[in-house]
Structures are given as C-alpha cells and as structure tokens.
Design a protein around this motif. Structure first.
Motif, PDB file in Angstrom:
ATOM      1  N   ALA A   1       7.397  -4.523   3.058  1.00  0.00           N
ATOM      2  CA  ALA A   1       7.962  -3.454   2.226  1.00  0.00           C
ATOM      3  C   ALA A   1       9.121  -3.971   1.376  1.00  0.00           C
ATOM      4  N   ILE A   2       9.863  -4.928   1.909  1.00  0.00           N
ATOM      5  CA  ILE A   2      10.993  -5.505   1.169  1.00  0.00           C
ATOM      6  C   ILE A   2      10.518  -6.205  -0.103  1.00  0.00           C
ATOM      7  N   LEU A   3       9.275  -6.678  -0.079  1.00  0.00           N
ATOM      8  CA  LEU A   3       8.725  -7.404  -1.225  1.00  0.00           C
ATOM      9  C   LEU A   3       8.136  -6.471  -2.280  1.00  0.00           C
TER      10      LEU A   3
ATOM     11  N   ALA B   1       0.823  -1.213   0.000  1.00  0.00           N
ATOM     12  CA  ALA B   1       0.000   0.000   0.000  1.00  0.00           C
ATOM     13  C   ALA B   1       0.858   1.265   0.000  1.00  0.00           C
ATOM     14  N   SER B   2       2.173   1.109   0.178  1.00  0.00           N
ATOM     15  CA  SER B   2       3.135   2.218   0.100  1.00  0.00           C
ATOM     16  C   SER B   2       2.813   3.369   1.047  1.00  0.00           C
ATOM     17  N   ASP B   3       2.473   3.042   2.308  1.00  0.00           N
ATOM     18  CA  ASP B   3       2.276   4.080   3.317  1.00  0.00           C
ATOM     19  C   ASP B   3       2.997   3.678   4.593  1.00  0.00           C
ATOM     20  N   ASP B   4       2.843   4.496   5.632  1.00  0.00           N
ATOM     21  CA  ASP B   4       3.605   4.239   6.862  1.00  0.00           C
ATOM     22  C   ASP B   4       3.052   3.074   7.682  1.00  0.00           C
ATOM     23  N   LYS B   5       1.957   2.464   7.228  1.00  0.00           N
ATOM     24  CA  LYS B   5       1.398   1.314   7.937  1.00  0.00           C
ATOM     25  C   LYS B   5       1.952  -0.028   7.430  1.00  0.00           C
ATOM     26  N   VAL B   6       2.665   0.031   6.320  1.00  0.00           N
ATOM     27  CA  VAL B   6       3.194  -1.202   5.722  1.00  0.00           C
ATOM     28  C   VAL B   6       4.281  -1.790   6.608  1.00  0.00           C
TER      29      VAL B   6
END
Length: 480
Positions: free
Chosen positions: A159-161, A149-154
């Motif tokens: 995120a590495i994926l 989702a590219s936000d600070d909740k990821v």
C-alpha cells in the motif's frame, strides 16, 4: 472453470510419477528426462502455467522466452518434490517401504506442491505475464505509476507503494516492478508525463526494499526473490526461487536447456563447417532465439571486408523511419594482419572445436564475442536514429562492454563453453581503447563491472540513443 479443475491433470500425473518413484526405489536428477512419468508431470505442470498467460497480448519473441522459463520452472518444481519424496522411500532400518506406507508419508508433499504451491504459482504466472506484456508497451514518453488493488486485502507494505510515479527508465522498476510477492495484484501503468508529481526515487526504492523483505528463522530474506522485472528478464518466475537451490537443480536445468541447444553435429558433416553450414547454424540459432532478432534473421553473408570484422545491418524506410525486413549478419574473411585475426576463419574453427569437444583458442572464442556484439545490435528495440560522434562512441562502448560480459550464454546455446572471458575483457580487439577507459573509470569509482553490465543492458536494449546520459547517471549514483 474452477481453479481445482485446472489442476486435475497434474494431480493424476503426479500420482503416476510417485508410483514410478516408489517402483524405482531411488531418484537422481538425471532420471527427470529419462522417465516418462516424470516428463509427463513436467508437461502437465507447464500446461497449467501456460493457461495462466494465454489471455495476455505478449510479443511473440517475449512469449517464447516466457514459455521457456515456464518449462524450466516446471522441471525444477518436479525435481524439488521428487527429491523431497525420495528421502521417504526407506524405513529407519533402511528397507524399502510398502507403497501404501510411502503414499501416506508423501501425501503432504503432493498436496503442497500440486495444490497449495501450485495455486499460488498459477496466480503469480498470470500476474507476471500481464506485467511482462505491459512492459513490452512501455514508452519513454510516459511515466509509470504503481497501483495496488486498493482494497482491504492489500498488504501494508505494498500500500505504501501505491501511486509511486517515476520515469520508465528509473532503477526502481528494475527491482520493484510488480508483482512483488505471491498473490500480489499490483500493477504498473503508463501515465502522461506531468499529470502526476514524480516521486522521490530513493525513498521509493527504500519502500520497495521493505515490501520485499521478510527475514526467516534461517536469517535469509524470503521475499528478496521477487526483486525482478518479468518484462526485462523475460521470465515468469523469480530467477532465485527456492526450487533453483534444491540439490541437483543445476544438473536439472542443464538437461532441460538441452531442449534449446543446437547440436552442431546435426549441421556440420565434415571436420570444419562450410559457409552454407555456418549459415544454417546461425539461422537455426535465430529460430530458437527469436528474442535476439527483433525482426528475425533474413540472411548471413561472407565478404572480404577490410572495414569491419562482423557487421549487423537492417534496411529502413527513410520516409516512415521504420525497419524493413529482418537482420543481415556479415562475417569478414579478411586477415587483419596487425592482430593476426581472420573473423570468418576463427569462427569456423571455433564451431569445429565445439563439435569435436576441444577447447577454443582465444581468437576463436573472440570471434563468438564479436558476433554476439552484432547480435546485440539486432536485439535492441531502438528505432533508426542518426547518432552524433559522441553518441556513437557511447553506444558502441556500452554495447561492447555488455557483449564481453554476456557472450558466454551465446556460446552455451551452440553447445560450447567460454574459457577466455577474463582475457577477452582485458584484451579483446573491438573498440579496445574505449573499453579500457570505461573499465578503468568503473574501477576508479569502485563499481562492480558485472552489476554495471546488468544495469545498463536494459537501457541499451530499449533505446541506445540515450545510453550516454544513463551511464553518467549510473556512475554518479554508484561511485563509492
């Protein structure tokens, strides 16, 4: 509508279920489908989960499978909380508690299962259904790309994926196709081949393993359950979810699955089934298992063919290259003297044995495996393709190999039990030398047969024309 409002029906129903539990003073898995209040809780829970998947454009056959999984999961969830609550029915002196005391003691259980857990499961059902729907549209002409989702909740591990780009048939997608956890919002989307650099598969798999790893105090990995693909498995929830580990869960699943099992006594009036009765049974099977016939089952025929034991056929338009109509299954009544095997009569005898509760003979059970081999042909999404001689050998070998490993579930749906699988794996009649050589190759490479069958079946179902290259790749990557 607020999420809390979606759960109102469940919250009301669970109160009645727990009141009934206290009234009964005990609980067993067998009570689940015999007690109205428990059945209502399963129904309400299932309804909540189904509401989460309705907005997705899912093929009918897959949707049926997903709904069946939701029903099973709802039953296991109901069982888990009733089983946990039943341990609080008695006092330390082994006397039944008052309802007010019992209700107070189980309040946290009700809140967890029907609010906290339920919210996470409801959200997961929606994400899982979306992923399953997307998978149904996946084309081998495109790559797949992992997107967060590219936000600070990821989560950092997810995120590495982000932007992992791999071919649609890469092993990565079998285990790490999103969602990869509770409240995971990740997606896998199709991208044009060549638009993005292809990622390193082994590195991506290693990162996927990290993203689904969290070791608890008991030494078990709590996130490993998310290593599954909803589209491939046609399941909304993780097959290895903790609900499936609760004592008595197997008995619960067995009871719940009876809803999708054929009672042969409803069809067979005499000792042995007639041809018309066998046809009715198979048409009913196709009705409750639409995922096994990509365009339905149009007809069942009985012919004295000397060239095949059983056969699957579909017509297709040569100009358009598209299938026309549904499947036609034919059972041969010819006696193959060299092996003393009459496919039609052995299948007839096998159905009679199941109906009467007797054990099937090797030949009777093999007739079911032979039919399942043909149903796998009906199940594949592969469009009409003319294969070379070696292509045909590769396809039929893998189809037969997979059939011998998976036919017991077919027999279960007809109310029977496979007891000769080991012998059929070793001495089944169809494509015998090809299967013997294939199994020997796996053994020499120290590759587990069951894992090989599980790995190869998705490719067989998607496009069997490329199965030869998939086998070669699998053998090269897994030889020990």
């Amino acid at each position: 509508m607020a999420i809390e409002n979606k759960f109102k029906g469940v919250l009301k129903t669970v109160e009645k279920a727990f009141k009934k539990l206290h009234q009964n003073g005990k609980y067993t898995p067998e009570d689940l489908l015999k007690t109205k209040e428990y059945k209502n809780l399963i129904k309400e829970t299932s309804s909540v989960f189904e509401s989460a998947i309705l907005d997705n454009d899912i093929p009918e056959a897959m949707l049926k499978s997903l709904k069946e999984d939701i029903f099973i999961f709802s039953g296991l969830k109901t069982h888990a909380q009733l089983f946990e609550a039943s341990s609080l029915l008695l006092t330390d002196e082994n006397k039944k508690k008052s309802f007010s005391q019992f209700s107070k003691d189980v309040s946290k259980i009700k809140e967890n299962y029907n609010q906290n857990y339920l919210e996470a499961e409801w959200q997961f059902a929606g994400s899982s259904a979306q992923s399953a729907a997307n998978w149904a549209d996946v084309s081998s002409d495109y790559d797949l790309q992992y997107r967060t989702a590219s936000d600070d909740k990821v989560r950092d591990s997810h995120a590495i994926l982000h932007n992992v780009t791999l071919a649609a048939d890469d092993v990565f997608w079998i285990y790490y196709y999103p969602p990869n956890g509770w409240r995971c919002r990740c997606l896998a989307i199709m991208v044009r081949k060549g638009k993005f650099d292809v990622s390193d598969s082994k590195k991506s798999i290693a990162n996927g393993e990290k993203a689904t790893s969290q070791i608890g105090k008991d030494g078990k990995n709590k996130l490993a359950i998310f290593r599954f693909n909803p589209g491939l498995t046609k399941k909304i929830f993780p097959p290895e979810h903790p609900y499936t580990k609760v004592k008595g869960a197997k008995a619960v699943v067995k009871e719940l699955k009876k809803e999708n099992t054929i009672d042969l006594a409803d069809f067979i009036k005499g000792e042995d089934p007639t041809n018309n009765e066998m046809k009715a049974i198979l048409l009913k099977y196709a009705d409750i298992s639409p995922e096994d016939f990509r365009r339905g089952l149009d007809d069942v025929k009985f012919l004295k063919s000397t060239s095949y034991m059983m056969q699957h056929a579909m017509y297709h338009n040569r100009n358009s290259g598209e299938w026309v109509g549904g499947s036609i299954i034919t059972l041969s009544s010819h006696e193959f003297s060299s092996i003393k095997f009459n496919p039609l009569e052995e299948f007839r005898g096998g159905l009679a044995a199941i109906k009467s509760g007797k054990k099937m003979t090797f030949n009777q059970e093999y007739s079911f495996e032979s039919l399942w081999h043909e149903i796998l042909h009906a199940k594949t999404k592969t469009p009409p393709k003319k294969l070379s001689t070696i292509g045909t050998k590769n396809m039929e070998t893998v189809n037969q190999f997979v059939a011998r490993h998976t036919y017991p579930d077919f027999i279960k749906k007809l109310g029977g039990e496979a007891i000769h699988q080991k012998e059929i794996l070793e001495n089944g009649y169809g494509y015998k030398s090809w299967i013997t050589d294939f199994r020997a190759n796996l053994k020499n490479r120290k590759i587990d047969e069951k894992k090989a069958a599980k790995h190869l079946m998705p490719f067989l179902m998607e496009d069997y024309s490329t199965i030869g290259s998939k086998v070669t790749k699998y053998l090269n990557e897994n030889t020990k």
